[in-house]
Enzyme design. Structure first.
Site: not given
Length: 385
Positions: A145, A274
């Site tokens: 992220h 994911d």
């Protein structure tokens, strides 16, 4: 089979989500399962689709963490067309229902993604809602992220997340960075709250569970590690019967012995992928937050080696459960269907093959755990289509 208002699909084994039935059929009418019965009891004249010898029918896979697929990253294409491409890629791999997942991004991008999902729920069967993975995460556990996107939530964020919506909404956050009452408010509003990308202590995690947190996003990854004097979120997850924890079973994210430990916990494990754009796509790389992500030997990493999601589909996760974790196939299938359905509060309509449930079904070769076909609300898709 298309065009038949009522028809049956027959297989040597039908796993209904709890029990494996030999030589059975599933009867489908108007996108809903109306019966499951022995093949010998099939009403005369009813159209029937016969699957190859040895094939299994099972509940369609449900994935609560899908960042991309079909060479599309949801962050880059937060539109109905983007969602459609992602859904199509995963459907060919047996995933019949999913949550498009937005990785930490701007408020404007969050608004665009939520609007796209609202429209997609109406037009694309299998879109169950939306998962916001961030931006309310710990910079210490950012993973891939973008740290510039991470921030504490504001009252405007709370109002946005709590606004009327269709479908399920899931939020992954770091409890230790939340203002007082934020988790309780989300949970009271029907939002599935999960811990992820967090340095929460054991005590902070227990407090979040008491406020309504019920999920743990990709347990073990991007989370405070289990330690002798600070057990952190992992211990809290494993000892809490009402907790659901996602596991990325790709042979890369978590070592098999740790995953086997999780399977013995009191909480409810479930499979997540994911998944990133290469799943169901043709490109070997993509951009995320200004970083190039590349597939090397099935492993998705940045140039500095940081794991960046997974090149994993749900059928592959089930296969790895059997081959790497020594799970019986029925148990692996439950982790991919019944468990996520229960986490999302949809166990009364998805995750099993029962009368009255939506006809979300996957057909498998049990030896290779290869998808032969899938059905979403009775509509068939085959790999490669």
């Amino acid at each position: 089979m298309k065009g038949a208002a009522i028809h049956a699909v027959a297989a040597d084994t039908v796993f209904d989500g709890a029990t494996a039935h030999r030589d059975h059929v599933v009867i489908i009418e108007a996108g809903t399962i109306t019966a499951l019965m022995p093949r010998r009891d099939l009403p005369r004249g009813l159209p029937v689709q016969e699957l190859p010898d040895g094939a299994w029918l099972a509940p369609g896979f449900i994935d609560v963490q899908v960042n991309g697929g079909g060479d599309v990253l949801f962050n880059d294409m937060p539109t109905v067309d983007g969602i459609a491409a992602i859904v199509a890629a995963h459907r060919r791999c047996g995933t019949t229902a999913l949550l498009p997942t937005l990785i930490s991004d701007t408020s404007d991008k969050m608004q665009a993604a939520a609007s796209a999902v609202e429209a997609a729920i109406v037009s694309i069967p299998g879109v169950l809602g939306m998962h916001f993975e961030g931006p309310f995460l710990s910079p210490e556990r950012a993973g891939v992220h973008d740290p510039a996107m991470l921030r504490p939530p504001t009252q405007d964020d709370l109002a946005f997340l709590m606004a009327p919506r269709s479908g399920v909404r899931m939020v992954t956050l770091a409890p230790e960075r939340m203002p007082a009452g934020f988790i309780r408010a989300l949970a009271a509003g029907g939002i599935r709250v999960a811990l992820g990308h967090s340095m929460a202590t054991y005590a902070e995690t227990r407090a979040a569970l008491a406020e309504g947190l019920t999920g743990f996003t990709h347990l073990f990854n991007a989370t405070r590690p289990l330690a002798s004097r600070e057990p952190g979120p992992i211990a809290a997850a494993l000892e809490t019967p009402g907790a659901f924890y996602g596991m990325i079973v790709d042979g890369e994210h978590v070592a098999a012995p740790m995953l086997r430990l999780a399977l013995r916990g009191l909480g409810q494990p479930m499979l997540v992928t994911d998944a990133m754009p290469p799943v169901g796509g043709i490109r070997a790389d993509f951009m995320l937050g200004g970083k190039r992500i590349t597939v090397r030997d099935g492993r998705l990493t940045t140039d500095d080696g940081t794991l960046a999601g997974a090149a994993l589909d749900m059928a592959g996760a089930v296969r790895n459960c059997v081959r790497l974790l020594d799970l019986p196939l029925p148990d692996a299938l439950r982790l991919a269907s019944a468990a996520p359905a229960a986490f999302l509060g949809l166990a009364d309509r998805l995750g099993h093959l029962r009368p009255g449930y939506r006809a979300d079904i996957v057909a498998l070769d049990p030896a290779e755990i290869h998808v032969l076909a899938s059905w979403v609300a009775g509509e068939e898709t085959r790999p490669g289509r």
